[in-house]
Design an enzyme around this catalytic site. Structure first.
Site, PDB file in Angstrom:
ATOM      1  N   SER A  97      17.972  86.880  86.880  1.00 10.66           N
ATOM      2  CA  SER A  97      18.576  87.788  85.896  1.00 10.66           C
ATOM      3  C   SER A  97      17.544  88.640  85.152  1.00 10.66           C
ATOM      4  O   SER A  97      16.909  89.483  85.746  1.00 10.66           O
ATOM      5  CB  SER A  97      19.436  86.962  84.940  1.00 10.66           C
ATOM      6  OG  SER A  97      20.088  87.789  84.024  1.00 10.66           O
ATOM      7  N   ASP A 236      20.504  94.603  83.249  1.00 10.00           N
ATOM      8  CA  ASP A 236      19.454  93.587  83.383  1.00 10.00           C
ATOM      9  C   ASP A 236      19.177  93.425  84.890  1.00 10.00           C
ATOM     10  O   ASP A 236      19.707  94.200  85.703  1.00 10.00           O
ATOM     11  CB  ASP A 236      19.883  92.269  82.720  1.00 10.00           C
ATOM     12  CG  ASP A 236      21.030  91.594  83.433  1.00 10.00           C
ATOM     13  OD1 ASP A 236      21.869  92.316  84.004  1.00 10.00           O
ATOM     14  OD2 ASP A 236      21.104  90.354  83.443  1.00 10.00           O
ATOM     15  N   ASP A 238      20.080  91.491  87.354  1.00  7.57           N
ATOM     16  CA  ASP A 238      21.125  91.248  88.369  1.00  7.57           C
ATOM     17  C   ASP A 238      22.416  92.011  88.054  1.00  7.57           C
ATOM     18  O   ASP A 238      23.452  91.748  88.671  1.00  7.57           O
ATOM     19  CB  ASP A 238      21.392  89.746  88.542  1.00  7.57           C
ATOM     20  CG  ASP A 238      21.910  89.094  87.275  1.00  7.57           C
ATOM     21  OD1 ASP A 238      21.636  89.617  86.173  1.00  7.57           O
ATOM     22  OD2 ASP A 238      22.588  88.058  87.377  1.00  7.57           O
ATOM     23  N   ASP A 240      24.611  92.019  85.719  1.00  3.31           N
ATOM     24  CA  ASP A 240      25.848  91.461  85.151  1.00  3.31           C
ATOM     25  C   ASP A 240      25.987  91.871  83.681  1.00  3.31           C
ATOM     26  O   ASP A 240      26.965  91.522  83.026  1.00  3.31           O
ATOM     27  CB  ASP A 240      25.947  89.935  85.343  1.00  3.31           C
ATOM     28  CG  ASP A 240      24.852  89.156  84.663  1.00  3.31           C
ATOM     29  OD1 ASP A 240      23.868  89.775  84.184  1.00  3.31           O
ATOM     30  OD2 ASP A 240      24.959  87.912  84.614  1.00  3.31           O
TER      31      ASP A 240
HETATM   32 MG    MG Z   1      21.990  88.763  84.249  1.00  2.00          MG
END
Ligand code: MG
Length: 450
Positions: A97, A236, A238, A240
């Site tokens: 992440s 960020d 990844d 999400d």
């Molecule tokens: Mg993330």
């Protein structure tokens, strides 16, 4: 053996703490946990170690008798979507992440597209520590095939967003990470003029750190102003989560992104239920009031929100870090859909980004921290409860103290030897004063008890 799974799966420095061997053992244990059958979707972000770890994960799953659906490099919300889209029994995402590029992580996903519950993680962890994984006989070894999840995901997002009639100019900053394969193309197809910043994939994240905190978004802010864009969006590592910069180059906190998206997404629903954590700004209460809806505050972290949703339902979930969960979409934070929804909201409003933001009350926040040894945390919390006993207290996670004109959250960190102190008020000075009060009481308790 120390606990493997933290709040966001297993995390560690690649090839040092998180080795291909550990990845193989974890996925062998996952296959055993799944009774050595079923289809598991595997995705990974673009970190330098991700492909290496994916090989180990795929080997462990097929050795354990599970069939593997390889999605390749995808943002986390695309993996979550794909699990449901392809009818998989579970999923594995390889990502750390927002952590620095030398880190990586492994997280397991349920067949409904949500992260594994704690009880399932503990079961997998038990299998790893007892080395109790079972391998399949030669004629039951799992198969492997590749699937394109990005195309159906993009198609579904496009179908979920109304046609955007206003031509908006958007600077998209993906931190050279996984969101680069989705968000710039998606917003372009929605009719926006997209200026890409840090959207060339590079697993060393040379453009900026993967955490979209205000200090890491200075280049985005400057670019938005320099090219006269309507807004900027940042993910960020990844994708999400999404953070937004307005046309003047000011960063909106994650709370406000969540609040604006919730207000737009839930418009017209009857008594919508918003799930968030004790750390989120009161601006989300204002949104709930505007919508004649309700709000439930859980412990901090995405798993707590998902847990509440699974037991009691909800319409939207979100956190102060810019993670929004659309429960009618997939039970996982989706930064890509968040960016698209925000652009949709802005286009529909006819306002500027700062104008749209100003439709919600302004709050000031102060966030501080203090060192506190792990063993003292419960005692400090008890002592704080006594000190604040004359106020309205919420003990959901740490101690949330309500004042007439603001609130204070005193919460022990789950991962570091620190106690956090968040304060919020309509007035900037009052927020600082509340934070000072919180820190004074915290210091006194820690000193007295150590
Ligand atoms: Mg993330």
């Amino acid at each position: 053996m120390p606990r493997l799974f933290g709040t966001f799966g297993v995390r560690g420095v690649s090839n040092l703490e998180l080795t291909p061997k550990l990845a193989f053992e974890l996925s062998s244990a996952l296959a055993t946990h799944l009774r050595n059958r079923g289809v598991v979707a595997v995705g990974y972000d673009n970190r330098t170690s991700s492909e290496m770890l994916e090989h180990a994960i795929v080997a462990g799953l097929s050795a354990g008798g599970c069939d593997v659906l390889r999605l390749g490099m995808v943002p986390t919300p695309v993996l979550s979507f794909a699990i449901k889209h392809f009818g998989c029994d579970a999923g594995v995402m390889i990502t750390a992440s927002h952590n620095p590029p030398e880190y990586n992580g492994i997280k397991f996903w349920d067949s409904d597209g949500a992260g594994f519950q704690r009880s399932r993680e503990l079961e997998v962890e038990g299998i790893v520590s007892n080395r109790a994984w079972r391998r399949a006989p030669w004629n039951r070894i799992g198969s492997c095939r590749s699937a394109d999840a990005l195309t159906p995901y993009m198609r579904a997002v496009l179908a979920a967003i109304q046609r955007i009639k206003r031509k908006l100019k958007v600077v998209v900053d993906c931190a050279n990470a996984a969101g680069s394969v989705a968000t710039p193309a998606l917003l372009t197809r929605l009719g926006c003029k997209v200026v890409s910043l840090n959207c060339q994939l590079d697993g060393r994240f040379p453009g900026r750190p993967a955490e979209p905190s205000p200090e890491n978004l200075e280049e985005l802010a400057k670019t938005v102003v320099a090219c006269g864009a309507d807004l900027g969006t940042a993910h960020d590592g990844d994708a999400d989560r999404t953070i937004v910069v307005n046309e003047a180059g000011e960063v909106l906190t994650g709370d406000r992104v969540f609040a604006l998206v919730a207000l737009h997404h839930l418009q017209g629903r009857e008594r919508p239920k918003i799930l968030t954590t004790v750390a989120t700004s009161s601006v989300i209460d204002d949104v709930a009031t505007k919508l004649c809806g309700s709000i439930v505050r859980t412990r901090v972290g995405e798993p707590a929100i998902i847990e509440h949703f699974r037991k009691h339902g909800g319409d939207i979930g979100g956190e102060e870090n810019g993670g929004v969960i659309f429960f009618d979409w997939t039970p996982c934070r989706d930064g890509i859909l968040t960016a698209a929804k925000l652009v949709e909201a802005l286009a529909a409003s006819g306002m500027s980004m700062s104008g749209l933001d100003a439709t919600l009350p302004r709050y000031h926040q102060s966030k501080r921290r203090i060192r506190c040894p792990e063993e003292l945390k419960p005692k400090v919390l008890k002592a704080l409860e006594r000190r604040f006993s004359r106020y309205e207290l919420d003990r959901t996670d740490g101690l949330r103290v309500s004042f007439e004109d603001g609130w204070l959250l005193l919460r022990p960190s789950g991962t570091e030897p620190i106690f956090r102190c968040f304060a919020e008020a309509r007035d900037g000075k009052r927020a600082e004063d509340l934070a000072k009060l919180g820190m004074r009481e915290l210091k006194a308790c820690v000193r007295k008890l150590s």
